[in-house]
Design an enzyme around this catalytic site. Sequence first.
Site, PDB file in Angstrom:
ATOM      1  N   LYS A 253     -14.488   4.967   4.562  1.00 59.45           N
ATOM      2  CA  LYS A 253     -13.319   3.776   4.086  1.00 59.45           C
ATOM      3  C   LYS A 253     -13.281   2.701   5.094  1.00 59.45           C
ATOM      4  CE  LYS A 253      -8.605   2.764   3.687  1.00 59.45           C
ATOM      5  NZ  LYS A 253      -7.165   3.330   3.203  1.00 59.45           N
ATOM      6  N   LYS A 265       2.917  -4.377   2.414  1.00 58.29           N
ATOM      7  CA  LYS A 265       3.456  -3.299   3.363  1.00 58.29           C
ATOM      8  C   LYS A 265       4.770  -3.843   4.174  1.00 58.29           C
ATOM      9  CE  LYS A 265      -0.452  -0.289   4.615  1.00 58.29           C
ATOM     10  NZ  LYS A 265       0.078   0.876   3.990  1.00 58.29           N
ATOM     11  N   ASP A 276      -7.662   0.805   9.856  1.00 61.77           N
ATOM     12  CA  ASP A 276      -7.902   1.441   8.638  1.00 61.77           C
ATOM     13  C   ASP A 276      -9.101   1.561   8.230  1.00 61.77           C
ATOM     14  OD1 ASP A 276      -6.631   2.576   6.325  1.00 61.77           O
ATOM     15  OD2 ASP A 276      -6.129   0.790   5.268  1.00 61.77           O
ATOM     16  N   GLU A 337      -5.569   1.233  -1.682  1.00 64.48           N
ATOM     17  CA  GLU A 337      -6.759   0.413  -1.788  1.00 64.48           C
ATOM     18  C   GLU A 337      -8.138   1.260  -1.310  1.00 64.48           C
ATOM     19  OE1 GLU A 337      -4.962   0.368   0.709  1.00 64.48           O
ATOM     20  OE2 GLU A 337      -6.396   0.453   2.170  1.00 64.48           O
ATOM     21  N   ARG A 339      -8.778   4.444  -1.851  1.00 62.68           N
ATOM     22  CA  ARG A 339      -9.624   5.389  -2.810  1.00 62.68           C
ATOM     23  C   ARG A 339     -10.345   4.601  -3.874  1.00 62.68           C
ATOM     24  NH1 ARG A 339      -3.734   7.065  -4.818  1.00 62.68           N
ATOM     25  NH2 ARG A 339      -3.301   7.010  -2.510  1.00 62.68           N
TER      26      ARG A 339
HETATM   27  N1  BES Z   1      -4.124   3.005   5.048  1.00 57.94           N
HETATM   28  C1  BES Z   1      -3.071   3.508   4.209  1.00 57.94           C
HETATM   29  C2  BES Z   1      -2.761   4.811   4.809  1.00 57.94           C
HETATM   30  C3  BES Z   1      -2.449   4.874   6.123  1.00 57.94           C
HETATM   31  C4  BES Z   1      -0.934   4.983   6.416  1.00 57.94           C
HETATM   32  C5  BES Z   1      -3.254   5.171   7.208  1.00 57.94           C
HETATM   33  C6  BES Z   1      -0.580   5.281   7.782  1.00 57.94           C
HETATM   34  C7  BES Z   1      -2.844   5.403   8.424  1.00 57.94           C
HETATM   35  C8  BES Z   1      -1.533   5.521   8.821  1.00 57.94           C
HETATM   36  C9  BES Z   1      -3.353   3.428   2.757  1.00 57.94           C
HETATM   37  O1  BES Z   1      -3.982   2.405   2.419  1.00 57.94           O
HETATM   38  C10 BES Z   1      -2.029   3.441   2.079  1.00 57.94           C
HETATM   39  O2  BES Z   1      -1.410   2.204   2.153  1.00 57.94           O
HETATM   40  N2  BES Z   1      -1.685   4.343   1.193  1.00 57.94           N
HETATM   41  C11 BES Z   1      -0.432   4.543   0.694  1.00 57.94           C
HETATM   42  C12 BES Z   1      -0.628   4.963  -0.417  1.00 57.94           C
HETATM   43  C13 BES Z   1       0.551   4.716  -1.689  1.00 57.94           C
HETATM   44  C14 BES Z   1       0.897   3.187  -1.954  1.00 57.94           C
HETATM   45  C15 BES Z   1       0.560   5.795  -2.915  1.00 57.94           C
HETATM   46  C16 BES Z   1       0.606   5.109   1.488  1.00 57.94           C
HETATM   47  O3  BES Z   1       0.268   6.281   2.167  1.00 57.94           O
HETATM   48  O4  BES Z   1       1.785   4.945   1.506  1.00 57.94           O
HETATM   49 ZN    ZN Z   2      -5.438   1.767   3.565  1.00 62.04          ZN
HETATM   50 MN    MN Z   3      -3.037   0.765   1.767  1.00 61.27          MN
END
Ligand code: BES
Ligand code: ZN
Ligand code: MN
Length: 488
Positions: A253, A265, A276, A337, A339
């Site tokens: 990714k 966010k 990321d 995103e 996934r």
């Molecule tokens: N890049 C984030 C996950 C992440 C969070 C990586 C903290 C490193 C540190 C990912 O794209 C994301 O935003 N995931 C969300 C998923 C949710 C919307 C189902 C999450 O983990 O909150």
């Molecule tokens: Zn992400």
């Molecule tokens: Mn995200």
Amino acid sequence: MTDMPQLSAAALDLDAIATFTGRVVVFVGEDGKLDQAARRVNRLTKGALERCVAGDAFSKLKPGDSVSLAYPTGVAATGVQVIRLERRPSVAQARKAGGAIGKGLGKGGALVLAGTLNHAAEVALGAALRAYRYSEMRSEEAPEQGDITCMVSKPDDLTAALSGIEALAGGVYFTRDLVNKPANVLTTQTFADLLEANAKLGLKVEVLEEPDLEKLGMNLLLGVGVGSETPTKVVVMEWNGGGDEPPLALIGKGVVFDTGGISLKPGAGMEDMTMDMGGAGVVSGVMQALAARKAKANVVGLVGLVENMPDGRAQRPGDVVTSMKGDTVEVINTDAEGRLVLADVMWYAADRFKPVGMIDLATLTGAIIVALGHENAGVFSNDDAFCAAFLKAAEAEDEGAWRMPLGEGYKKLLKSDIADVKNIGGRWGGSVTAAEFLHRFVPEDMPWIHLDIAGVAKPLGETTLAPKGATGWGVLALDRMIRDTYEG
Ligand code: BES
Ligand code: ZN
Ligand code: MN
């Protein structure tokens, strides 16, 4: 990119000890016995080493930890670093000892009096890894670091081992540099340029641009990037060091910045989303290491490079998008995103390369950090033997990895009211529903491992072998797995 200190091996030269102007490093085990070189240091310093070893501070040290004598009389060195280590340490202890050397490495370099110490090469690896400093964004010159010279009883053996060590550490450095770079510097374009430059190592590097991705039908990947000015790309890196057998595929990714998109966010901590692209960073580092050490294996690395931004053209929550596989996906949350990126790139990797197995890496979910903290990456797999091979390699390299479940119950949570699947599964078990989403894009019977590295790619503080910032977690474990499984 960040330079690594020079590593070299030399025969023991007792007379060189007195005149060396950097840091002298000695190893002393629990019994407090001094080897030939340490005895010379002790004599030159009029017994200072012996007094140190007899003292409280030394007796409290754990294997691999050290105390230092600053500017001792009798030697030209700036200091003598006394590391507590047995003659036959474990690999992890030897690397930790190296970490102590690397952390303190200054302008004068280090003269490491290893003698007959077992795993001297692992000490050198630990030193190189811990000596990493990310300084390219600072206006003042990076603090100078001298060379690391190991004086050993068999310098030729160590010299031979050091080239492999340098290849590995170089891969880790590359990953860390990529992960540490801010998003205005590491765009999808500059990322792809850096990977293309690695063709000089003998990697075959190919960049798929947006029109190519459109033709392939990678709409999930493209949908993530439509709000961004920096173009979406897939970079394919091939290392063909084996025979005619199909390759192992590594998929990363590479979200160069994740704002969340329209599902924006919160502001606090958003700057962390420069990391990321950590999965793509690890894939890139492994490919570099394989090429640098001329691995006898076939491995292909694919990274999906994209930026997740809110914009007038950005993807909306509720949009339905058709994947390369053909499945329709309801995008409930544009912040889920990663996934979407991986789904298309994994499907493409399987379709084009018919690999023996696929391993994807991603900073995929905050939920894996809730579950495992910063100590272990989450490991998900549809194949016990394949998974065991990875876990064994991770254990040997001391990179935390913990297997997590998959299952129908989790998969059901992804049912969409209007499309084949939706991209989030609700509040609970978020790292598992994310893995189940990916599972859908793995062909039947294809061995697959998903590594959720959100907690380990860039933890809060320093670790044994990395300063605060990117760790490069996974480069060593994947390199070892490839060596042990495909190079036999
Ligand atoms: N890049 C984030 C996950 C992440 C969070 C990586 C903290 C490193 C540190 C990912 O794209 C994301 O935003 N995931 C969300 C998923 C949710 C919307 C189902 C999450 O983990 O909150
Ligand atoms: Zn992400
Ligand atoms: Mn995200």
